[in-house]
Design a protein around this motif. Structure first.
Motif, short mmCIF file in Angstrom:
data_model
loop_
_atom_site.label_atom_id
_atom_site.label_comp_id
_atom_site.label_asym_id
_atom_site.label_seq_id
_atom_site.Cartn_x
_atom_site.Cartn_y
_atom_site.Cartn_z
N LYS A 65 0.84 -1.21 0.00
CA LYS A 65 0.00 0.00 0.00
C LYS A 65 0.86 1.25 0.00
CE LYS A 65 -4.25 -1.66 2.17
NZ LYS A 65 -5.06 -1.69 3.40
N ARG A 66 0.43 2.22 -0.77
CA ARG A 66 1.09 3.51 -0.92
C ARG A 66 2.40 3.42 -1.67
NH1 ARG A 66 -1.29 3.29 3.80
NH2 ARG A 66 0.56 2.42 4.83
N ARG A 67 2.78 2.21 -2.12
CA ARG A 67 3.99 2.07 -2.96
C ARG A 67 3.65 1.56 -4.35
NH1 ARG A 67 7.92 -1.44 -1.82
NH2 ARG A 67 6.56 -2.96 -0.76
N PHE A 68 2.63 0.69 -4.44
CA PHE A 68 2.24 0.09 -5.71
C PHE A 68 0.87 0.63 -6.12
CE2 PHE A 68 4.70 -4.21 -5.35
CZ PHE A 68 5.86 -3.52 -5.05
N THR A 69 0.68 0.72 -7.43
CA THR A 69 -0.61 1.15 -7.96
C THR A 69 -1.00 0.26 -9.13
OG1 THR A 69 -0.14 3.45 -7.37
CG2 THR A 69 -1.92 3.06 -8.95
N ILE A 70 -2.21 -0.28 -9.07
CA ILE A 70 -2.74 -1.08 -10.17
C ILE A 70 -3.65 -0.19 -10.99
CG2 ILE A 70 -4.66 -1.98 -8.78
CD1 ILE A 70 -4.40 -4.61 -10.36
N SER A 71 -3.57 -0.34 -12.31
CA SER A 71 -4.40 0.47 -13.20
C SER A 71 -4.65 -0.30 -14.48
CB SER A 71 -3.73 1.81 -13.49
OG SER A 71 -2.51 1.61 -14.19
N ARG A 72 -5.50 0.26 -15.34
CA ARG A 72 -5.82 -0.43 -16.59
C ARG A 72 -5.92 0.58 -17.73
NH1 ARG A 72 -10.48 0.85 -14.11
NH2 ARG A 72 -12.40 1.19 -15.28
N ASP A 73 -5.70 0.05 -18.92
CA ASP A 73 -5.92 0.82 -20.14
C ASP A 73 -6.92 0.03 -20.96
OD1 ASP A 73 -5.80 1.80 -22.78
OD2 ASP A 73 -3.79 2.56 -22.48
N ASN A 74 -8.15 0.51 -21.00
CA ASN A 74 -9.21 -0.24 -21.68
C ASN A 74 -8.92 -0.41 -23.16
OD1 ASN A 74 -10.62 -0.42 -19.30
ND2 ASN A 74 -11.86 1.39 -19.69
N ALA A 75 -8.40 0.61 -23.78
CA ALA A 75 -8.15 0.54 -25.22
C ALA A 75 -7.11 -0.51 -25.58
CB ALA A 75 -7.71 1.91 -25.74
N LYS A 76 -6.16 -0.71 -24.69
CA LYS A 76 -5.08 -1.67 -24.94
C LYS A 76 -5.32 -3.01 -24.27
CE LYS A 76 -1.48 1.84 -25.47
NZ LYS A 76 -0.16 2.34 -24.99
N ASN A 77 -6.42 -3.13 -23.54
CA ASN A 77 -6.70 -4.37 -22.80
C ASN A 77 -5.49 -4.77 -21.95
OD1 ASN A 77 -9.31 -5.28 -23.11
ND2 ASN A 77 -8.72 -7.18 -24.13
N THR A 78 -4.95 -3.81 -21.27
CA THR A 78 -3.73 -4.02 -20.50
C THR A 78 -3.90 -3.52 -19.08
OG1 THR A 78 -2.35 -3.82 -22.48
CG2 THR A 78 -1.26 -3.47 -20.37
N VAL A 79 -3.37 -4.29 -18.15
CA VAL A 79 -3.37 -3.93 -16.75
C VAL A 79 -1.92 -3.66 -16.35
CG1 VAL A 79 -3.86 -4.72 -14.40
CG2 VAL A 79 -5.41 -5.29 -16.26
N TYR A 80 -1.73 -2.66 -15.52
CA TYR A 80 -0.39 -2.27 -15.09
C TYR A 80 -0.23 -2.41 -13.58
CZ TYR A 80 -0.49 -0.05 -19.68
OH TYR A 80 -0.61 0.19 -21.02
N LEU A 81 1.01 -2.60 -13.18
CA LEU A 81 1.34 -2.51 -11.77
C LEU A 81 2.54 -1.58 -11.67
CD1 LEU A 81 0.63 -3.57 -8.90
CD2 LEU A 81 2.52 -5.20 -9.19
N GLN A 82 2.29 -0.36 -11.22
CA GLN A 82 3.36 0.60 -11.01
C GLN A 82 3.93 0.39 -9.62
OE1 GLN A 82 4.68 3.12 -13.12
NE2 GLN A 82 6.23 3.15 -11.48
N MET A 83 5.22 0.09 -9.56
CA MET A 83 5.86 -0.22 -8.30
C MET A 83 6.91 0.85 -7.99
SD MET A 83 6.31 -4.35 -8.70
CE MET A 83 7.56 -4.19 -9.97
N SER A 84 6.80 1.46 -6.84
CA SER A 84 7.73 2.51 -6.44
C SER A 84 8.31 2.17 -5.07
CB SER A 84 7.01 3.86 -6.39
OG SER A 84 6.41 4.16 -7.62
N SER A 85 9.37 2.87 -4.72
CA SER A 85 10.03 2.66 -3.42
C SER A 85 10.28 1.18 -3.19
CB SER A 85 9.18 3.26 -2.29
OG SER A 85 8.97 4.63 -2.48
N LEU A 86 10.82 0.54 -4.19
CA LEU A 86 10.99 -0.91 -4.12
C LEU A 86 12.01 -1.29 -3.05
CD1 LEU A 86 10.83 -1.65 -7.91
CD2 LEU A 86 9.41 -2.76 -6.17
N LYS A 87 11.74 -2.44 -2.44
CA LYS A 87 12.56 -2.97 -1.37
C LYS A 87 13.09 -4.35 -1.79
CE LYS A 87 9.39 -0.88 1.98
NZ LYS A 87 8.50 -1.15 3.14
#
Length: 124
Positions: A65-87
């Protein structure tokens, strides 16, 4: 035939960022929930994040929580996982999963389809 293909893994230093992608094909995913799981060597597969494609709600494991973000792009049928402050403890194989229901779940057995995984290594 549902196909999920992950990409974006790699080696990154602690504190860095990566964005994982999951390209989905073979279905209309508007009624699906999508999830990310990870599995470190010798450990069980654990939940990371999930979202409902249609409802848009998201859920995260406490550890990301507060480090990763899940999102989607409907046009590309793609889901993303943005990962920050990786450990270093984020090091694992990351898997994309699809559930043929619009409700998110943190239980891996609720998901019907899985990708092959992409490796993430975080160095200290």
């Amino acid at each position: 035939q549902v196909q999920l293909v992950e990409s974006g893994g790699g080696l990154v230093q602690a504190g860095g960022s990566l964005r994982l992608s999951c390209a989905a094909s073979g279905r209309t995913f508007s009624t699906y929930a999508m999830g990310w799981f990870r599995q470190a060597p010798g450990q069980e597969r654990e939940f990371v994040a999930a979202m409902s494609w249609s409802l848009g709600n998201t859920v995260y494991a406490d550890s990301v929580k507060r480090r990763f973000t899940i999102s989607r792009d409907n046009a590309k049928n793609t889901v993303y996982l943005q990962m920050s402050s990786l450990k270093p403890e984020d090091t694992a194989d990351y898997y994309c999963a699809a559930r043929a229901r619009p409700y998110t779940s943190s239980r891996h057995y609720d998901y019907d389809y899985w990708g092959q995984g992409t490796q993430v290594t975080v160095s200290s």
